[in-house]
Design a protein around this motif. Structure first.
Motif, PDB file in Angstrom:
ATOM      1  N   ALA A  59       0.826  -1.212   0.000  1.00  0.00           N
ATOM      2  CA  ALA A  59       0.000   0.000   0.000  1.00  0.00           C
ATOM      3  C   ALA A  59       0.854   1.254   0.000  1.00  0.00           C
ATOM      4  CB  ALA A  59      -0.931  -0.009   1.215  1.00  0.00           C
ATOM      5  N   ASP A  60       1.978   1.239   0.737  1.00  0.00           N
ATOM      6  CA  ASP A  60       2.865   2.408   0.764  1.00  0.00           C
ATOM      7  C   ASP A  60       3.441   2.693  -0.618  1.00  0.00           C
ATOM      8  OD1 ASP A  60       2.550   3.150   3.376  1.00  0.00           O
ATOM      9  OD2 ASP A  60       4.194   1.913   4.119  1.00  0.00           O
ATOM     10  N   ARG A  61       3.655   1.652  -1.384  1.00  0.00           N
ATOM     11  CA  ARG A  61       4.273   1.829  -2.705  1.00  0.00           C
ATOM     12  C   ARG A  61       3.249   2.068  -3.806  1.00  0.00           C
ATOM     13  NH1 ARG A  61       7.392  -0.302   0.687  1.00  0.00           N
ATOM     14  NH2 ARG A  61       9.631  -0.561   0.445  1.00  0.00           N
ATOM     15  N   TRP A  62       2.108   1.406  -3.710  1.00  0.00           N
ATOM     16  CA  TRP A  62       1.128   1.468  -4.787  1.00  0.00           C
ATOM     17  C   TRP A  62       0.123   2.598  -4.612  1.00  0.00           C
ATOM     18  CZ3 TRP A  62      -4.063  -0.995  -5.487  1.00  0.00           C
ATOM     19  CH2 TRP A  62      -4.458  -0.986  -6.822  1.00  0.00           C
ATOM     20  N   GLY A  63      -0.130   2.981  -3.353  1.00  0.00           N
ATOM     21  CA  GLY A  63      -1.111   4.034  -3.062  1.00  0.00           C
ATOM     22  C   GLY A  63      -2.055   3.605  -1.959  1.00  0.00           C
ATOM     23  N   ARG A  64      -2.091   4.383  -0.879  1.00  0.00           N
ATOM     24  CA  ARG A  64      -2.892   3.989   0.280  1.00  0.00           C
ATOM     25  C   ARG A  64      -4.381   4.057   0.003  1.00  0.00           C
ATOM     26  NH1 ARG A  64       0.872   7.392   4.551  1.00  0.00           N
ATOM     27  NH2 ARG A  64       2.598   5.896   4.614  1.00  0.00           N
ATOM     28  N   VAL A  65      -4.830   5.093  -0.717  1.00  0.00           N
ATOM     29  CA  VAL A  65      -6.263   5.245  -0.957  1.00  0.00           C
ATOM     30  C   VAL A  65      -6.782   4.095  -1.807  1.00  0.00           C
ATOM     31  CG1 VAL A  65      -8.031   6.676  -2.025  1.00  0.00           C
ATOM     32  CG2 VAL A  65      -6.197   7.744  -0.705  1.00  0.00           C
ATOM     33  N   LYS A  66      -6.100   3.797  -2.910  1.00  0.00           N
ATOM     34  CA  LYS A  66      -6.538   2.689  -3.756  1.00  0.00           C
ATOM     35  C   LYS A  66      -6.548   1.380  -2.988  1.00  0.00           C
ATOM     36  CE  LYS A  66      -3.421   3.601  -6.875  1.00  0.00           C
ATOM     37  NZ  LYS A  66      -2.570   3.493  -8.087  1.00  0.00           N
ATOM     38  N   SER A  67      -5.537   1.172  -2.164  1.00  0.00           N
ATOM     39  CA  SER A  67      -5.451  -0.061  -1.390  1.00  0.00           C
ATOM     40  C   SER A  67      -6.607  -0.184  -0.409  1.00  0.00           C
ATOM     41  CB  SER A  67      -4.116  -0.117  -0.644  1.00  0.00           C
ATOM     42  OG  SER A  67      -3.029  -0.102  -1.543  1.00  0.00           O
ATOM     43  N   LEU A  68      -6.955   0.928   0.249  1.00  0.00           N
ATOM     44  CA  LEU A  68      -8.040   0.885   1.222  1.00  0.00           C
ATOM     45  C   LEU A  68      -9.387   0.619   0.561  1.00  0.00           C
ATOM     46  CD1 LEU A  68      -7.133   3.790   3.683  1.00  0.00           C
ATOM     47  CD2 LEU A  68      -6.697   1.358   3.912  1.00  0.00           C
ATOM     48  N   VAL A  69      -9.614   1.215  -0.597  1.00  0.00           N
ATOM     49  CA  VAL A  69     -10.885   1.001  -1.301  1.00  0.00           C
ATOM     50  C   VAL A  69     -11.012  -0.459  -1.735  1.00  0.00           C
ATOM     51  CG1 VAL A  69     -12.205   1.577  -3.369  1.00  0.00           C
ATOM     52  CG2 VAL A  69     -11.088   3.398  -2.054  1.00  0.00           C
ATOM     53  N   ILE A  70      -9.941  -1.013  -2.283  1.00  0.00           N
ATOM     54  CA  ILE A  70      -9.971  -2.420  -2.706  1.00  0.00           C
ATOM     55  C   ILE A  70     -10.173  -3.335  -1.505  1.00  0.00           C
ATOM     56  CG2 ILE A  70      -8.565  -4.285  -3.668  1.00  0.00           C
ATOM     57  CD1 ILE A  70      -7.326  -2.236  -5.553  1.00  0.00           C
ATOM     58  N   ALA A  71      -9.486  -3.042  -0.410  1.00  0.00           N
ATOM     59  CA  ALA A  71      -9.608  -3.871   0.785  1.00  0.00           C
ATOM     60  C   ALA A  71     -11.041  -3.848   1.323  1.00  0.00           C
ATOM     61  CB  ALA A  71      -8.632  -3.383   1.849  1.00  0.00           C
TER      62      ALA A  71
END
Length: 416
Positions: A59-71
């Protein structure tokens, strides 16, 4: 951002804890043992513990917001899948996927919160955000019990899953990486967190005191999660409460847990605005206080006095979360703050969230649920000892690691 991040944490724990409200219904319909019921709760925390570190780095590398939405989308869909389960095996698979979706939310979510607030409020922020888990548990258990009694247990999962999907969609629209980059908390950037794993790992485990913070926090959470998972069943078995009422009362106890986390974080920040040594003392007092109150509560006869003592012990059962997180942040460089929170989440999951409900269930099969709950508070002896050792090494470790100047920069009161 805080409201939506907090809301997703509510959804996270609603999906995790709604199961606990329907334990009696599943036990009767599928003829499950207490150990099997505990495993359905524990598998979520186990997957969180196993996957939180790698997914947080991603998530730190790819993007926290996108990671949180997918999760959030993943755990909500998995919760809907639980509603369609026809057997223990299918339910176990659904709960497994809920854990996969929720794995990194605690660490990445707190990184988002820290990125938009002043650093001087660290213990308060960590305590308040983490308390969202307790409030989500309140909603999950309370709403789940009511819906299950009136519409059936499948709808309890359905309502929770739909809520998560709606909130994930709103989060993706409102919260952006650009907004995070303009925060004032000092943890919004990711450039400093892109170092290779081989250089990050030593900094996360480089002192006795930070190890004690991980261990103490995880062990104390063992007690809190055992209580949250088994209180509805305890009230159903020993107080003859129907599932809906048991869920509401157990939800009140989970709410008390969250209030304790917030209050303890505030007290820790107020008592110690310096390098944090008194935060260890606050954690020790809360840990040992929960031991005394819960041991007394589960040993007195069934009745109002028992419920009052259990409530007092519940207030302190996870109150160490804010101070422990603040101490971990002080003992690790700011550049790897998100990864440090992922490590803390890992410790909380492997030592507390995963084994707490499962071990309690196994003990209940052998000595009854009341007997198991009389034993569980003894874990506070270990967590209290960890906090005591951590306090003894704390300032020495700050000096040895060269982190004392960094802590001073994070706390304006020290600069003078």
């Amino acid at each position: 951002m805080f409201a939506l991040s907090f809301g997703l944490l509510l959804s996270d724990y609603m999906s995790r804890q709604v199961l606990n409200a329907i334990f009696p219904l599943l036990k009767a319909e599928w003829l499950l043992s207490d150990a099997q019921l505990g495993s359905l709760s524990g598998i979520v925390a186990l997957m969180v513990g196993v996957l939180t570190f790698p997914l947080s780095l991603l998530a730190d590398r790819w993007g926290r917001v996108k990671s949180l939405v997918i999760a959030a989308t993943a755990w909500s869909l998995a919760t809907l899948g639980c509603a369609l389960s026809a057997s223990y095996g299918q339910m176990f698979l659904g709960r497994f996927m809920v854990g996969v979706g929720e794995a990194a939310y605690g660490s990445v979510g707190i990184a988002v919160v820290l990125s938009v607030f002043p650093i001087s409020l660290r213990a308060t922020l960590c305590g308040a955000f983490t308390a969202g888990g307790s409030f989500g548990s309140v909603l999950g258990v309370s709403i789940g019990g009511i819906v299950a009694q009136h519409l059936g247990w499948r709808w309890a999962f359905g309502v929770t899953g739909i809520f998560g999907l709606v909130l994930a969609a709103i989060y993706g629209i409102v919260v952006t990486e650009k907004r995070l980059s303009s925060g004032t908390g000092g943890n919004s950037g990711t450039s400093g967190e892109r170092a290779p794993i081989r250089t990050l790992l030593p900094r996360l485990f480089s002192s006795v005191s930070v190890l004690c913070a991980y261990i103490g926090s995880g062990l104390q959470m063992f007690i809190a999660m055992a209580l949250i998972a088994w209180m509805p069943t305890f009230l159903n078995r020993y107080y003859a409460m129907p599932p809906a009422k048991a869920g509401l009362v157990a939800g009140a106890y989970a709410l008390i847990t969250g209030i304790g986390m917030i209050l303890c974080g505030i007290v820790a920040d107020r008592l110690d605005r310096r390098i944090g040594a008194r935060k260890w003392t606050v954690a020790i007092v809360c840990s040992l206080g929960s031991l005394v109150l819960l041991m007394a509560g589960f040993h007195v006869p069934i009745g109002p006095m028992q419920l009052v003592l259990i409530g007092a012990g519940t207030l302190l059962s996870n109150a160490t979360a804010g101070p422990a997180a603040a101490m971990v942040a002080n003992l690790t460089p700011a550049a790897i703050a998100a990864t440090a929170m992922a490590t803390l989440t890992l410790a909380n999951s492997l030592l507390g969230l995963a084994p707490g409900p499962a071990v309690t269930g196994m003990l209940a099969d052998r000595m009854g649920l009341l007997g198991a709950l009389q034993v569980v508070p003894l874990v506070a002896l270990l967590s209290g000892a960890a906090f005591v050792i951590g306090k003894l090494y704390y300032e020495k470790d700050l000096h040895r690691l060269g982190l004392l100047p960094d802590v001073a920069l994070r706390n304006p009161e020290l600069q003078s």
